[in-house]
Design a protein around this motif. Sequence first.
Motif: not given
Length: 435
Positions: A39-40, A114-115, A187-189, A195-196
């Motif tokens: 993510y980073w 999270s936001v 299957g999440a990006t 976020f999850f």
Amino acid sequence: MVGKVAGPKDPCKMVQAIFFWLGIGTLLPWNMFITVNAYWNHKFRNITHESNGTTQSEETEDLTALWPGYLAVASMVPNVTFLILNGVFGHRFKTQPRLLASLILVIILFIFTSVMVQIDTDEWQSSFLYLTLASVVIININSAIFQGGILGVAGKFPPAYMGAVFSGQALGGIFASGTNVVVLALGATPTQAAFFCFVLSVLFLGTALVAYMVATRSEFYKHYLGEGDQLEKHDDHKLLETSPDHKPTIPVKVNPLSVLAQIWPYGLAVLLTFLVTLGCFPAITVRVQSTESEGLWATKFFIPVSCFLLFNVGDYLGRFLAGLIQWPKPGRVGAILTLTFSLLRICFIPLFVICNASPGARTLTPVLLESDTAYIVIMLLFSLTNGYLGSICMMGAPQVVLSEESQTAASLMVALLGIGLGSGAFLSNFFVKLL
């Protein structure tokens, strides 16, 4: 113990389970931030723009290369500083308000994190980097206050309750890295996975907050933190009758420097152990790339599994084995052997450097271990020795001093461990330049 009045029982070991839950929460912020590395990398990737039909790349710093080192410093330096400050000045503040306020602030900042996952920050990456680092500093200050506070509280309970906190800390990393791997497998990006993970952290810390408030209402908790303290304050004269043979005992003034002179091999060993660990993980280890050219293993799961999940599992197994074996045994010879093994761990720095780390952007050293298997074996030994030697040091030092000096020895070891963490986080920025 003579003179000790039996207190109420812990029904179904509820308070012990809550301490375990809180133990997971103490290191959850750090574990979640380092685990969602993909993510980073997405947030701080180099951005290109279309102009007159041609693609132009922004001439900016490689933020993805800077982020791991910055994160380590922004996390560990305030964490270590406030752990020490909490140990020195924490007793001046009421425990319950301090714990609740620090945990609530961590929850609020995780909601902010999270936001930010859902906000497009491509046009202001540098500002987002500094904003995130500022939130990381504040999160770790409050995490340190909470961690130091809960360890202080657990210290007033029977030993099993301190053990529950440490077990929770060890499993916190497995929880964070395991969650990330499972979400990616579904299957999440990387952005969706982050976020999850952050939302799950908010929910987890929220339940920890509620659980702690429930624990404070139990008679068992009140006995050890309330009634026990009052009893000691009103009956200080009974301290002269606490020895097993009923002979008066005179309070002993403990000299910290004298204690440090006795435990220095363990202290230096734990400092070196965590200096090497934070010097390599995750700043260097996260840059290693799979030798497979394509496929889900190389592109999606290599770092989450072979770096983060493997490290946390190995660290937990190392701690578990230390509790079973505890070798080298406490003593002068055992301390020197432990220090020797900690010195040998320095070899992990060049070993990770010669792995397939940032193969396309190396300027100083070549890649000599171009193998996924070699990296995994090194990581397994690295994590096992971290958990094992760290635990041996923390268990051994209080056993080589007098009983009245054991608490001081433990406090000094925590301080030296913290110095190792902070030093390793700082030096990681320089170790990366060896690539």
